[in-house]
Design an enzyme around this catalytic site. Sequence first.
Site, PDB file in Angstrom:
ATOM      1  N   GLU A   1       0.307 -44.876  16.053  1.00 16.72           N
ATOM      2  CA  GLU A   1      -0.304 -46.106  16.562  1.00 16.72           C
ATOM      3  C   GLU A   1       0.513 -47.342  16.223  1.00 16.72           C
ATOM      4  O   GLU A   1       0.680 -48.241  17.066  1.00 16.72           O
ATOM      5  CB  GLU A   1      -1.713 -46.245  15.981  1.00 16.72           C
ATOM      6  CG  GLU A   1      -2.407 -47.554  16.304  1.00 16.72           C
ATOM      7  CD  GLU A   1      -2.737 -47.695  17.777  1.00 16.72           C
ATOM      8  OE1 GLU A   1      -2.952 -48.843  18.208  1.00 16.72           O
ATOM      9  OE2 GLU A   1      -2.763 -46.686  18.490  1.00 16.72           O
ATOM     10  N   ASP A   2       1.039 -47.413  15.003  1.00 19.89           N
ATOM     11  CA  ASP A   2       1.609 -48.674  14.514  1.00 19.89           C
ATOM     12  C   ASP A   2       3.120 -48.662  14.320  1.00 19.89           C
ATOM     13  O   ASP A   2       3.687 -49.676  13.895  1.00 19.89           O
ATOM     14  CB  ASP A   2       0.954 -49.049  13.172  1.00 19.89           C
ATOM     15  CG  ASP A   2      -0.533 -49.325  13.320  1.00 19.89           C
ATOM     16  OD1 ASP A   2      -0.943 -49.743  14.410  1.00 19.89           O
ATOM     17  OD2 ASP A   2      -1.284 -49.102  12.352  1.00 19.89           O
TER      18      ASP A   2
END
Length: 746
Positions: free
Chosen positions: A76-77
């Site tokens: 996700e990051d």
Amino acid sequence: MMRQYELVERVQKYKPDANEALLNKAYVYAMQKHGQQKRASGDPYISHPLEVAAILTELHLDESTIAVALLHDTIEDTTATRAEIDELFGEDIGALVEGLTKIKKLDLVTKKAKQAENLRKLLLAISDDVRVLLVKLADRLHNMRTLEHMNQEKRARISEETMDIYAPLAGRMGMQDMREELEQLSFQYINPEAYETVTKRLEELSARNEGLIRKIEEELRDLLVANGLTNAFVKGRQKKAYSVFRKMQSKSLSFEQLSDVYGFRIIVDDIPACYRALGIVHTRWRVVPGRFKDYISTPKQNDYRSIHTTIVGPSNQRIELQIRTRRMHEIAEFGIAAHTLYKDGATGGDSDLLSRESNAYSWLRHTIESLAEGDSPEEFLEHTKLELFQDQVFCFTPKGKLIALPRGATPIDFAYAVHTNIGDTTVGAKINGRIMPLVTRLANGDEVEIIRSGVQVPPAAWEEIVVTGKARAAIRRATRMAIRKQYAGLGHRILERTFERAGKIFSKDVMKPALHRLGRKEVEDAIASVGRGEISSLDVLRAVYPDHQDERVTVKPNSDEGWFNMRSASGMVFRIPGKNKADLDRSQLGEEAGSDLEVLPIRGITNNAEVHFSSSGAVPGDRIVGIMEKGKGITIYPIQAPALQRFDDEPESWIDIRWDLDEANKSRFMARLMINALNEPGTLAKVAQTIATLDVNIRGLTMIGVATDFTEMAVDVEVWDLRQLNHLLAQIKDLDCIATVKRVFD
């Protein structure tokens, strides 16, 4: 911040043969990917996955799950990809990390539909591997522990979602300690004033009773050891602020009225020792009536097992006791994580083993199955919240099967819990052998026998009676289907008439190729839409037969009073006498113009979903007309109703309705009378007496205006037919106290 070697040491304490290389590899990969990223607190971002992993070590989870915790934010990051994680760590870990990523994309929203979709994604991901839930709960717990670094609006939003979904979900999974901490952390941001007040009172109580918990622990332990339970372990604690606040709210108590702020756990070797300990304690101290629960004999749905009792114990202090074995204590502490799936180091592919062992996971599976039942996101969210929040009662079928229900459940909830078809066909219930109302609230230990009927359709009002989400959703579906069936029946009859006038034969098969033109996916939906007035029958005809020449008639009032100009699709103009379109007769129009006027005999007219009466009132013998209104089916008006003027420019909405007098005479129908009477004592009594003498029922009475000499009143009466109504009007008019009486249609 926890260090890498500390995490490895934690895992090795409960799993000496843990794959240290996997943990180190996951740590290094996460450290490299997160790089210089910072959290809102200013700490390196890697501190978050490390702390999440540390929380999971307290649950004694396997090294694969700990590795997932370290990696859970990488896709996700960071620049990490699923393919890269699969290659480095295997597809099992890759799938778990991706599942958590999908959930996070919709995280921290409070709009109802989006929150519901977030919950759907969470539960669907859990259905593949329950470790997704464990990592997600640990992730949420650490975020809550560091929430003070967020702004006030975000703190409140995250806390509400945690209190609504994640805390009760942890409780449903048997993870009571995690649930309590999530609730406590949410409480301080949702209601900071109450949190501060209750916390301060608990601190004052603790200072005042310093040493009391230790004293009670020692006294209880000495008593048990003296009676042969030498391995008994006793641990006491003061309840947390949110637990105390919730009890004050639910029971409407002040802090001073609370008498059981302290709780103690007695842990023994086996089940017989649990009951021995109970007997020893009850023999020594007085038990508080009504405060005994045996969750060993009847476990909760989340596998929780203990004996609960409240005694007036040492120092004359009321205390709660939980008596359990060490294995029960482990399950109470760790919940679903305590099962042998993780003790044996099994992977996500062995989730069926957990399903067989854990009632909590069975509940989760059952909840996930409801995703396939077609509920709207809002209904699903409501369903799941109801299931998460409610305390339980345990009831039995006549064959002895245990059914767990939320507190306050009714026999209707019980029936739907057994099977949806049983709920839909319920007409009555026996509770402990006695026929009881369906609104009866069930109690622990009730035996419930459901009485069924094959022709029953669940009333929509049941939705207000039941408390389970499953029952509410099933009742809504059944109601929708029943209404659709009624509208479809009406639509089918309308379409048959329209196709017949066009020289065509109507069938469901001929509609199938035209569904895309009508904007419907199923034939039944399209037919029901005709019945609801959402689609014109002529539009269906044109969709099925695009080459059909429409001889549709339009009607418009002429400036000359009492005449209508009528123009057919072919351009022919007709000048027809009449004060209302319902005065028009097919014989007046000729074959071409008359071909478009729908005449629909409806037998057994009643107020239902497809055919209902307007407020103007109509009685058998009146000339009536039907208006097809969108979403309402056919509304019946008497021909004299002023409200019909609203539909003068909608000729396609008019349908000729005929009374079936054999059926109509089985019911009373409403009519409104306007009476102008002398304003003197006894007038109303004379009117009422006349009405009663003629077997007419008064439905309502309103005083419109009161003058010195006369009073005007509107009286709603229920009569069998027009003949009885006219006789009533004549009898009232003959009374010496009546000036005028007439029937009105407003």
